[in-house]
Design an enzyme around this catalytic site. Structure first.
Site, PDB file in Angstrom:
ATOM      1  N   CYS A 201       0.809  -1.228   0.000  1.00  0.00           N
ATOM      2  CA  CYS A 201       0.000   0.000   0.000  1.00  0.00           C
ATOM      3  C   CYS A 201       0.841   1.277   0.000  1.00  0.00           C
ATOM      4  CB  CYS A 201      -0.961   0.005   1.182  1.00  0.00           C
ATOM      5  SG  CYS A 201      -2.127  -1.362   1.114  1.00  0.00           S
TER       6      CYS A 201
ATOM      7  N   HIS B 158      -3.200   7.437   1.898  1.00  0.00           N
ATOM      8  CA  HIS B 158      -3.611   6.118   1.421  1.00  0.00           C
ATOM      9  C   HIS B 158      -4.992   5.831   2.019  1.00  0.00           C
ATOM     10  CE1 HIS B 158      -3.975   1.964   0.658  1.00  0.00           C
ATOM     11  NE2 HIS B 158      -3.730   1.573   1.899  1.00  0.00           N
TER      12      HIS B 158
ATOM     13  N   ASN C 107     -10.027   0.135  -0.383  1.00  0.00           N
ATOM     14  CA  ASN C 107      -8.558   0.169  -0.353  1.00  0.00           C
ATOM     15  C   ASN C 107      -8.019  -0.432  -1.649  1.00  0.00           C
ATOM     16  OD1 ASN C 107      -5.846  -0.228   0.107  1.00  0.00           O
ATOM     17  ND2 ASN C 107      -6.080  -1.043   2.167  1.00  0.00           N
TER      18      ASN C 107
HETATM   19  O1  UT7 Z   1      -3.711  -0.687   3.608  1.00  0.00           O
HETATM   20  C1  UT7 Z   1      -3.044  -0.870   4.805  1.00  0.00           C
HETATM   21  C2  UT7 Z   1      -3.451  -2.112   5.440  1.00  0.00           C
HETATM   22  N1  UT7 Z   1      -4.768  -2.204   5.950  1.00  0.00           N
HETATM   23  C3  UT7 Z   1      -5.271  -1.459   6.928  1.00  0.00           C
HETATM   24  O2  UT7 Z   1      -4.783  -0.414   7.255  1.00  0.00           O
HETATM   25  C4  UT7 Z   1      -6.457  -1.993   7.666  1.00  0.00           C
HETATM   26  C5  UT7 Z   1      -6.296  -1.808   9.138  1.00  0.00           C
HETATM   27  N2  UT7 Z   1      -7.351  -2.369   9.954  1.00  0.00           N
HETATM   28  C6  UT7 Z   1      -8.650  -2.018   9.873  1.00  0.00           C
HETATM   29  O3  UT7 Z   1      -9.019  -1.229   9.044  1.00  0.00           O
HETATM   30  C7  UT7 Z   1      -9.618  -2.586  10.887  1.00  0.00           C
HETATM   31  O4  UT7 Z   1      -8.892  -3.250  11.910  1.00  0.00           O
HETATM   32  C8  UT7 Z   1     -10.646  -3.564  10.268  1.00  0.00           C
HETATM   33  C9  UT7 Z   1     -11.631  -2.791   9.434  1.00  0.00           C
HETATM   34  C10 UT7 Z   1      -9.937  -4.608   9.434  1.00  0.00           C
HETATM   35  C11 UT7 Z   1     -11.434  -4.288  11.387  1.00  0.00           C
HETATM   36  O5  UT7 Z   1     -12.015  -3.354  12.262  1.00  0.00           O
HETATM   37  P1  UT7 Z   1     -11.893  -3.591  13.858  1.00  0.00           P
HETATM   38  O6  UT7 Z   1     -12.686  -2.550  14.490  1.00  0.00           O
HETATM   39  O7  UT7 Z   1     -10.432  -3.668  14.165  1.00  0.00           O
HETATM   40  O8  UT7 Z   1     -12.635  -4.971  14.036  1.00  0.00           O
HETATM   41  P2  UT7 Z   1     -12.077  -6.365  14.600  1.00  0.00           P
HETATM   42  O9  UT7 Z   1     -11.094  -6.971  13.662  1.00  0.00           O
HETATM   43  O10 UT7 Z   1     -11.662  -6.186  16.000  1.00  0.00           O
HETATM   44  O11 UT7 Z   1     -13.393  -7.214  14.566  1.00  0.00           O
HETATM   45  C12 UT7 Z   1     -14.491  -6.901  15.398  1.00  0.00           C
HETATM   46  C13 UT7 Z   1     -15.590  -7.921  15.151  1.00  0.00           C
HETATM   47  C14 UT7 Z   1     -15.121  -9.376  15.255  1.00  0.00           C
HETATM   48  O12 UT7 Z   1     -16.132 -10.096  15.897  1.00  0.00           O
HETATM   49  P3  UT7 Z   1     -16.007 -10.527  17.445  1.00  0.00           P
HETATM   50  O13 UT7 Z   1     -14.761 -11.374  17.495  1.00  0.00           O
HETATM   51  O14 UT7 Z   1     -15.865  -9.235  18.187  1.00  0.00           O
HETATM   52  O15 UT7 Z   1     -17.273 -11.262  17.699  1.00  0.00           O
HETATM   53  C15 UT7 Z   1     -15.026  -9.798  13.820  1.00  0.00           C
HETATM   54  O16 UT7 Z   1     -15.225 -11.202  13.650  1.00  0.00           O
HETATM   55  O17 UT7 Z   1     -16.120  -7.773  13.832  1.00  0.00           O
HETATM   56  C16 UT7 Z   1     -16.148  -9.034  13.176  1.00  0.00           C
HETATM   57  N3  UT7 Z   1     -15.959  -8.832  11.745  1.00  0.00           N
HETATM   58  C17 UT7 Z   1     -16.990  -8.578  10.916  1.00  0.00           C
HETATM   59  N4  UT7 Z   1     -18.305  -8.478  11.120  1.00  0.00           N
HETATM   60  C18 UT7 Z   1     -19.088  -8.211  10.066  1.00  0.00           C
HETATM   61  C19 UT7 Z   1     -14.808  -8.798  11.045  1.00  0.00           C
HETATM   62  N5  UT7 Z   1     -15.070  -8.553   9.746  1.00  0.00           N
HETATM   63  C20 UT7 Z   1     -16.411  -8.409   9.648  1.00  0.00           C
HETATM   64  C21 UT7 Z   1     -17.271  -8.132   8.589  1.00  0.00           C
HETATM   65  N6  UT7 Z   1     -18.581  -8.020   8.837  1.00  0.00           N
HETATM   66  N7  UT7 Z   1     -16.827  -7.929   7.320  1.00  0.00           N
END
Ligand code: UT7
Length: 325
Positions: free
Chosen positions: A115, A252, A282
């Site tokens: 990225c 980005h 992204n």
């Molecule tokens: O380009 C550079 C690289 N990428 C990035 O910069 C991305 C960086 N990270 C992020 O943008 C965020 O961490 C995410 C968008 C990937 C995730 O957001 P988060 O607030 O960190 O969520 P999380 O990973 O802690 O997940 C929270 C919950 C989980 O459920 P439980 O374990 O709390 O029950 C996940 O299983 O959300 C669940 N979850 C989803 N639910 C519905 C994860 N993906 C999804 C989804 N839809 N697509």
């Protein structure tokens, strides 16, 4: 003291026609429109058509950038193309772009910094220009991330899209001060210890297959905000500027919450930040030139403005580029 500066003389972008909305993602994985918008700001992503390759997107963006610069392919000495989703393992996708543009001279190669790729490519081309080795360089970010997504992994497949953006950099005479037009500085970093937080689980040498993107989102998020704020500060300090001098930040586009948190840390007015993540998602190395092109089309960047580009990606890699427009 006179010095050579790289001025952005043209910009162009291209997005594949097909759009997948969050609502449509609900039919693919166990997710909701609300979750995706709340956690990321993403509403839709563009996806390349079957048979449409990274080079196809890159060529379309490159042609628009050349037109905007009022130059032809014959004027270009160098193509630097940032991608993690090349058409072939080799040769470089940049050489396919070179051939399609009808260029028979100069050099063309790819850069792989995920990225952060566009910042790495811009910095590389800038150094070629400053060294007198190129007069006009085409810098492209082009990706078909849809091809390396695990469409059963809801935590990653909702986040990415396909697209391409390009700029033409042209050599111009400067005085060596921050009043010069063009790239004033770029700042690149990497830290390979974080490989396992964001990677593709395949490769030529390891599995002889392409593999799929794997990410520990929460950890990447945390590092992203810290590293991005620090590398923007580094660029400002290097040029004797402060947050107040910034007219536009083109980050980005990974996650709206990352953009907001970084800008808060830097105390920059949110109205000065390019946001396209809602419509492009992204697009990795393509996201900055896509957003930049949008800002130019909306006339939100004017001659003399201080524009800061910043990115962070797998590796980890991160970087910034400070430009006086
Ligand atoms: O380009 C550079 C690289 N990428 C990035 O910069 C991305 C960086 N990270 C992020 O943008 C965020 O961490 C995410 C968008 C990937 C995730 O957001 P988060 O607030 O960190 O969520 P999380 O990973 O802690 O997940 C929270 C919950 C989980 O459920 P439980 O374990 O709390 O029950 C996940 O299983 O959300 C669940 N979850 C989803 N639910 C519905 C994860 N993906 C999804 C989804 N839809 N697509």
């Amino acid at each position: 003291m006179t010095t050579i500066r790289s001025v952005v003389s043209g910009c162009g972008s291209y997005l594949p026609e097909k759009i997948i909305t969050n609502k449509q993602m609900e039919d693919i994985v166990d997710t909701t429109d609300e979750w995706i918008i709340e956690r990321t700001g993403i509403k839709q992503r563009h996806i390349a058509a079957e048979g449409q390759l990274t080079s196809d997107l890159a060529i379309k963006a490159a042609k628009k950038a050349l037109t905007a610069a009022s130059l032809t392919a014959n004027d270009i000495d160098l193509i630097v193309l940032a991608t993690s989703t090349p058409d072939q393992t080799f040769p470089a996708t940049a050489t396919r772009v070179q051939a399609a543009l009808g260029m028979e001279k100069g050099a063309a190669f790819d850069i792989q910094a995920v990225c952060s790729g566009f910042i790495y490519a811009l910095s590389t081309a800038d150094n070629f220009i400053k060294a007198g080795q190129a007069k006009h360089a085409l810098v492209i970010g082009a990706e078909t991330f849809s091809r390396i997504l695990d469409w059963e992994d809801r935590a990653s497949c909702v986040l990415f899209g396909d697209g391409a953006g390009a700029v033409v950099l042209s050599a111009s005479q400067g005085t060596g001060t921050n009043k010069d037009q063009g790239i004033l500085s770029s700042h690149l970093h990497s830290d390979g210890r974080y490989n396992e937080l964001l990677y593709v689980d395949g490769g030529v040498s390891s599995t002889q297959s392409t593999g799929y993107l794997r990410m520990k989102g929460k950890e990447v998020f945390r590092h992203a905000v810290v590293n991005l704020a620090s590398v923007v500060k580094e660029a400002l300090e290097f040029n004797g500027l402060t947050s107040d001098d910034v007219d536009m930040v083109v980050p980005h586009q990974a996650n709206k919450r990352i953009l907001d948190a970084t800008i808060r840390k830097l105390k920059i007015d949110p109205a000065k930040v390019a946001v396209t993540v809602h419509k492009h998602a992204n697009t990795s190395a393509a996201s900055i030139p896509l957003a930049l092109d949008d800002m130019l089309k909306e006339n939100r960047i004017a001659r003399g403005d201080i524009v800061v580009l910043e990115a962070m990606g797998g590796g980890f890699t991160w970087g910034s580029c400070l430009i006086r427009w």
